[in-house]
Design a protein around this motif. Structure first.
Motif, PDB file in Angstrom:
ATOM      1  N   CYS A   1       0.876  -1.066  -0.118  1.00 60.45           N
ATOM      2  CA  CYS A   1      -0.109   0.150  -0.098  1.00 60.45           C
ATOM      3  C   CYS A   1       1.098   1.196   0.079  1.00 60.45           C
ATOM      4  O   CYS A   1       1.856   1.363   0.827  1.00 60.45           O
ATOM      5  CB  CYS A   1      -0.743   0.058   1.192  1.00 60.45           C
ATOM      6  SG  CYS A   1      -1.959  -1.392   1.316  1.00 60.45           S
ATOM      7  N   ILE A   2       0.513   2.104  -0.864  1.00 62.51           N
ATOM      8  CA  ILE A   2       1.545   3.331  -1.107  1.00 62.51           C
ATOM      9  C   ILE A   2       0.746   4.428  -0.832  1.00 62.51           C
ATOM     10  O   ILE A   2      -0.364   4.703  -1.186  1.00 62.51           O
ATOM     11  CB  ILE A   2       1.859   3.381  -2.738  1.00 62.51           C
ATOM     12  CG1 ILE A   2       2.888   2.128  -2.870  1.00 62.51           C
ATOM     13  CG2 ILE A   2       2.698   4.548  -3.005  1.00 62.51           C
ATOM     14  CD1 ILE A   2       4.029   2.154  -2.588  1.00 62.51           C
ATOM     15  N   SER A   3       1.356   5.328  -0.046  1.00 62.26           N
ATOM     16  CA  SER A   3       0.676   6.675   0.206  1.00 62.26           C
ATOM     17  C   SER A   3       1.513   7.771  -0.638  1.00 62.26           C
ATOM     18  O   SER A   3       2.797   7.606  -0.639  1.00 62.26           O
ATOM     19  CB  SER A   3       0.720   7.123   1.562  1.00 62.26           C
ATOM     20  OG  SER A   3      -0.251   6.398   2.306  1.00 62.26           O
TER      21      SER A   3
ATOM     22  N   ALA B   1      -0.251  -2.162 -10.601  1.00 56.90           N
ATOM     23  CA  ALA B   1      -0.659  -1.160  -9.629  1.00 56.90           C
ATOM     24  C   ALA B   1      -2.229  -0.824  -9.676  1.00 56.90           C
ATOM     25  O   ALA B   1      -2.963  -1.320 -10.980  1.00 56.90           O
ATOM     26  CB  ALA B   1      -0.083   0.180 -10.078  1.00 56.90           C
ATOM     27  N   ILE B   2      -2.923  -0.526  -8.579  1.00 61.17           N
ATOM     28  CA  ILE B   2      -4.464  -0.205  -8.567  1.00 61.17           C
ATOM     29  C   ILE B   2      -4.502   1.101  -7.855  1.00 61.17           C
ATOM     30  O   ILE B   2      -3.935   1.526  -6.921  1.00 61.17           O
ATOM     31  CB  ILE B   2      -5.084  -1.488  -7.508  1.00 61.17           C
ATOM     32  CG1 ILE B   2      -4.851  -2.616  -8.286  1.00 61.17           C
ATOM     33  CG2 ILE B   2      -6.535  -0.923  -7.401  1.00 61.17           C
ATOM     34  CD1 ILE B   2      -4.934  -3.789  -7.342  1.00 61.17           C
ATOM     35  N   ARG B   3      -5.229   2.001  -8.530  1.00 60.22           N
ATOM     36  CA  ARG B   3      -5.685   3.457  -7.937  1.00 60.22           C
ATOM     37  C   ARG B   3      -6.976   3.288  -7.446  1.00 60.22           C
ATOM     38  O   ARG B   3      -7.606   3.239  -8.408  1.00 60.22           O
ATOM     39  CB  ARG B   3      -4.939   4.432  -8.657  1.00 60.22           C
ATOM     40  CG  ARG B   3      -5.375   5.691  -8.169  1.00 60.22           C
ATOM     41  CD  ARG B   3      -4.830   7.034  -8.893  1.00 60.22           C
ATOM     42  NE  ARG B   3      -5.381   7.208 -10.163  1.00 60.22           N
ATOM     43  CZ  ARG B   3      -6.349   7.877 -10.521  1.00 60.22           C
ATOM     44  NH1 ARG B   3      -7.185   8.113  -9.232  1.00 60.22           N
ATOM     45  NH2 ARG B   3      -6.932   8.091 -11.508  1.00 60.22           N
ATOM     46  N   VAL B   4      -7.361   3.598  -6.219  1.00 60.49           N
ATOM     47  CA  VAL B   4      -8.479   3.773  -5.714  1.00 60.49           C
ATOM     48  C   VAL B   4      -9.073   5.163  -6.036  1.00 60.49           C
ATOM     49  O   VAL B   4      -8.124   5.985  -5.375  1.00 60.49           O
ATOM     50  CB  VAL B   4      -8.930   3.227  -4.273  1.00 60.49           C
ATOM     51  CG1 VAL B   4     -10.509   3.611  -4.085  1.00 60.49           C
ATOM     52  CG2 VAL B   4      -8.572   1.979  -4.232  1.00 60.49           C
TER      53      VAL B   4
ATOM     54  N   PHE C   1     -11.308   5.802   6.453  1.00 62.50           N
ATOM     55  CA  PHE C   1     -11.855   5.383   4.982  1.00 62.50           C
ATOM     56  C   PHE C   1     -10.974   4.629   4.118  1.00 62.50           C
ATOM     57  O   PHE C   1     -11.106   3.861   3.197  1.00 62.50           O
ATOM     58  CB  PHE C   1     -12.135   6.760   4.456  1.00 62.50           C
ATOM     59  CG  PHE C   1     -12.626   7.157   2.895  1.00 62.50           C
ATOM     60  CD1 PHE C   1     -13.971   6.712   2.436  1.00 62.50           C
ATOM     61  CD2 PHE C   1     -11.770   7.113   1.905  1.00 62.50           C
ATOM     62  CE1 PHE C   1     -14.348   7.029   1.204  1.00 62.50           C
ATOM     63  CE2 PHE C   1     -11.892   7.425   0.607  1.00 62.50           C
ATOM     64  CZ  PHE C   1     -13.349   7.131   0.228  1.00 62.50           C
ATOM     65  N   VAL C   2      -9.659   5.093   3.921  1.00 61.97           N
ATOM     66  CA  VAL C   2      -8.606   4.393   3.144  1.00 61.97           C
ATOM     67  C   VAL C   2      -8.487   2.937   3.411  1.00 61.97           C
ATOM     68  O   VAL C   2      -8.507   2.132   2.609  1.00 61.97           O
ATOM     69  CB  VAL C   2      -7.455   5.171   3.476  1.00 61.97           C
ATOM     70  CG1 VAL C   2      -6.121   4.368   2.868  1.00 61.97           C
ATOM     71  CG2 VAL C   2      -7.224   6.701   2.951  1.00 61.97           C
ATOM     72  N   ALA C   3      -8.623   2.623   4.916  1.00 68.21           N
ATOM     73  CA  ALA C   3      -8.237   1.200   5.152  1.00 68.21           C
ATOM     74  C   ALA C   3      -9.662   0.350   4.563  1.00 68.21           C
ATOM     75  O   ALA C   3      -9.441  -0.571   4.124  1.00 68.21           O
ATOM     76  CB  ALA C   3      -8.288   0.898   6.543  1.00 68.21           C
ATOM     77  N   GLN C   4     -10.626   0.886   4.582  1.00 67.66           N
ATOM     78  CA  GLN C   4     -12.057   0.204   4.090  1.00 67.66           C
ATOM     79  C   GLN C   4     -11.746   0.097   2.497  1.00 67.66           C
ATOM     80  O   GLN C   4     -11.966  -0.951   1.893  1.00 67.66           O
ATOM     81  CB  GLN C   4     -13.339   1.124   4.242  1.00 67.66           C
ATOM     82  CG  GLN C   4     -13.518   1.070   5.692  1.00 67.66           C
ATOM     83  CD  GLN C   4     -14.788   1.869   5.737  1.00 67.66           C
ATOM     84  OE1 GLN C   4     -16.021   1.644   5.867  1.00 67.66           O
ATOM     85  NE2 GLN C   4     -14.538   3.203   6.335  1.00 67.66           N
TER      86      GLN C   4
ATOM     87  N   ALA D   1      -0.937  -0.687  -4.328  1.00 70.42           N
ATOM     88  CA  ALA D   1      -2.170   0.033  -4.458  1.00 70.42           C
ATOM     89  C   ALA D   1      -2.255   1.378  -3.557  1.00 70.42           C
ATOM     90  O   ALA D   1      -1.485   1.467  -2.680  1.00 70.42           O
ATOM     91  CB  ALA D   1      -3.367  -0.846  -3.710  1.00 70.42           C
ATOM     92  N   SER D   2      -2.873   2.228  -4.145  1.00 70.53           N
ATOM     93  CA  SER D   2      -2.967   3.688  -3.461  1.00 70.53           C
ATOM     94  C   SER D   2      -4.399   4.234  -3.543  1.00 70.53           C
ATOM     95  O   SER D   2      -4.966   3.930  -4.733  1.00 70.53           O
ATOM     96  CB  SER D   2      -1.843   4.635  -4.235  1.00 70.53           C
ATOM     97  OG  SER D   2      -1.885   5.734  -3.440  1.00 70.53           O
ATOM     98  N   VAL D   3      -4.664   4.832  -2.497  1.00 70.52           N
ATOM     99  CA  VAL D   3      -5.894   5.622  -2.531  1.00 70.52           C
ATOM    100  C   VAL D   3      -5.715   7.191  -2.875  1.00 70.52           C
ATOM    101  O   VAL D   3      -4.896   7.691  -1.956  1.00 70.52           O
ATOM    102  CB  VAL D   3      -6.815   5.553  -1.302  1.00 70.52           C
ATOM    103  CG1 VAL D   3      -8.069   6.330  -1.199  1.00 70.52           C
ATOM    104  CG2 VAL D   3      -6.924   4.061  -1.032  1.00 70.52           C
ATOM    105  N   GLY D   4      -6.019   7.642  -3.839  1.00 70.86           N
ATOM    106  CA  GLY D   4      -5.707   9.025  -4.226  1.00 70.86           C
ATOM    107  C   GLY D   4      -6.325   9.373  -5.715  1.00 70.86           C
ATOM    108  O   GLY D   4      -6.704   8.487  -6.454  1.00 70.86           O
ATOM    109  N   GLY D   5      -6.161  10.648  -5.722  1.00 71.21           N
ATOM    110  CA  GLY D   5      -6.648  11.277  -7.310  1.00 71.21           C
ATOM    111  C   GLY D   5      -5.512  11.051  -8.436  1.00 71.21           C
ATOM    112  O   GLY D   5      -4.500  10.385  -8.054  1.00 71.21           O
TER     113      GLY D   5
END
Lengths: 141, 248
Positions: free
Chosen positions: B6-8, B82-85, B94-97, B60-64
């Protein structure tokens, strides 16, 4: 509803941070007009917490919890929070508590505001100041 | 062995921190974003598992969309996919979900995330993720060995280290020490070119609630000038420490 504080111990003796968080919890409880319940695990001299504003102590005595286990410790805190009807759980920022706090928050469906550096600014919504950006800023969460 | 790292996408450690919109948002103007350093240690260890034990590594990263250069850097370092949410990473819960949904769909054996991001310092994503997924969890991990479905990890504790034996599936909250800083990888030209062709799936977020909200930000007060107190004037020193510095 009381404020629940987890008071960490090592070999039965409270760690210094346990007394700090007990005092912090006491300040929070004062703001909310309620009392502080502490949960300790295999700790001695629990009566000393009264000096720091704790009015009730739940001490878990269990040989299987002599060494830290994040899941088991988190469950003890969760059970205490539920039995006390606590809406606020306060923990220190030690390595062990940073391990278990997210587990507690997720299981309780609660928000988690780490690195708090001041007493709450308001109780509704509950707002607390905490450090962010590696101490280059503060967030009011 | 399938690993998700998981990447921030966080401001570079040397960035000047400012806030905008009435101090309600981080001001990203002129700020260079990088892979969160704690995540980078995890990614490097995952690459070791890829090279030595044949693991498949996804990130995976959660971001725009603005997070994509950082995600591409992870691909250039050697991640396979890679996966971008496609959602702003506003709150750790929220990110963990979102990441939990990615893990469930991907069937990963190991999830590696930095123990905390250096922007909002939440330190909660790995722990909440493990709880939501009911997976074993080791935080502040500084060594990880995998043998089949068994894992041996070392975590940093206050004043020491603790060795833990556990099993997969496993969530790791990692930090400096999982690999040496000298082992961190700088993408080479070949890696950068190959990263352009690798799969970067953009998925829409699942419906998930936030548990906290940062309503305002501020910066520490600038340091004041040094005050010299005469060695004989203890009363003045105590007064300053008590009433001005408020440290006693």
């Amino acid at each position: 509803m009381s404020v629940l504080v987890y008071t960490e111990s090592d070999n039965g003796n409270f760690k210094k941070n346990a007394l700090e968080v007990a005092s912090y919890a006491s300040e929070v409880a004062k703001q909310l007009g309620t009392t502080v319940t502490a949960i300790s695990i295999n700790a001695n001299e629990n009566e000393n917490l009264g000096t720091y504003g704790v009015s009730k102590v739940l001490n878990v005595s269990n040989d299987q919890l002599k060494t830290f286990n994040a899941k088991a410790y988190a469950h003890a805190i969760i059970d205490a929070a539920k039995s006390e009807g606590a809406k606020i759980v306060i923990v220190s920022s030690s390595s062990d508590t940073k391990f278990l706090a997210p587990i507690v928050a997720a299981k309780l469906g609660a928000g988690y505001a780490p690195n708090a550096v001041a007493a709450p600014e308001s109780s509704n919504p509950f707002t607390v100041k905490r450090t962010v950006f590696s101490n280059k800023g503060f967030a009011h969460t | 062995m399938k690993i998700l790292v998981c990447i921030s996408n966080v401001p570079d450690t040397t960035s000047k921190i400012n806030f905008t919109d009435g101090d309600t948002k981080f001001d990203s103007n002129g700020v260079q974003f990088v892979i969160n350093p704690n995540d980078e240690f995890g990614l490097t260890r995952a690459m070791w598992f890829k090279e030595k034990q044949g693991a498949t590594v996804h990130v995976a990263s959660v971001g725009g969309a603005s997070a994509e250069p950082t995600i591409r850097k992870a691909l250039a370092i050697g991640a396979d996919e890679a996966i971008r949410v496609n959602a702003e990473a506003t709150d750790g819960y929220f990110v963990a979900q979102q990441l939990a949904a990615v893990v469930k769909n991907g069937g990963y054996d190991i999830v590696i995330a930095g123990r905390e991001s250096i922007d909002y310092n939440g330190g909660m994503v790995p722990g909440i993720l493990a709880t939501l997924l009911d997976m074993n969890f080791v935080n502040t991990c500084i060594d990880l060995q995998i043998d089949g479905t068994n894992a041996s990890a070392t975590r940093e504790i206050d004043g020491g280290k603790e060795k833990i034996a556990t099993t997969l599936p496993l969530v790791i909250g990692c930090q400096k020490g999982l690999v040496e800083e000298s082992e961190l990888r700088i993408p080479n030209m070949r890696g950068i070119m190959m990263a352009r062709k690798k799969v970067l799936n953009v998925i829409e977020p699942i419906e998930a609630a936030m548990a906290t909200q940062d309503i305002k930000f501020d910066k520490p007060a600038p340091k004041g000038a040094v005050k010299m107190v005469d060695a004989a004037n203890v009363e003045e020193l105590v007064n300053l420490l008590h009433n001005e510095a408020k440290v006693i």
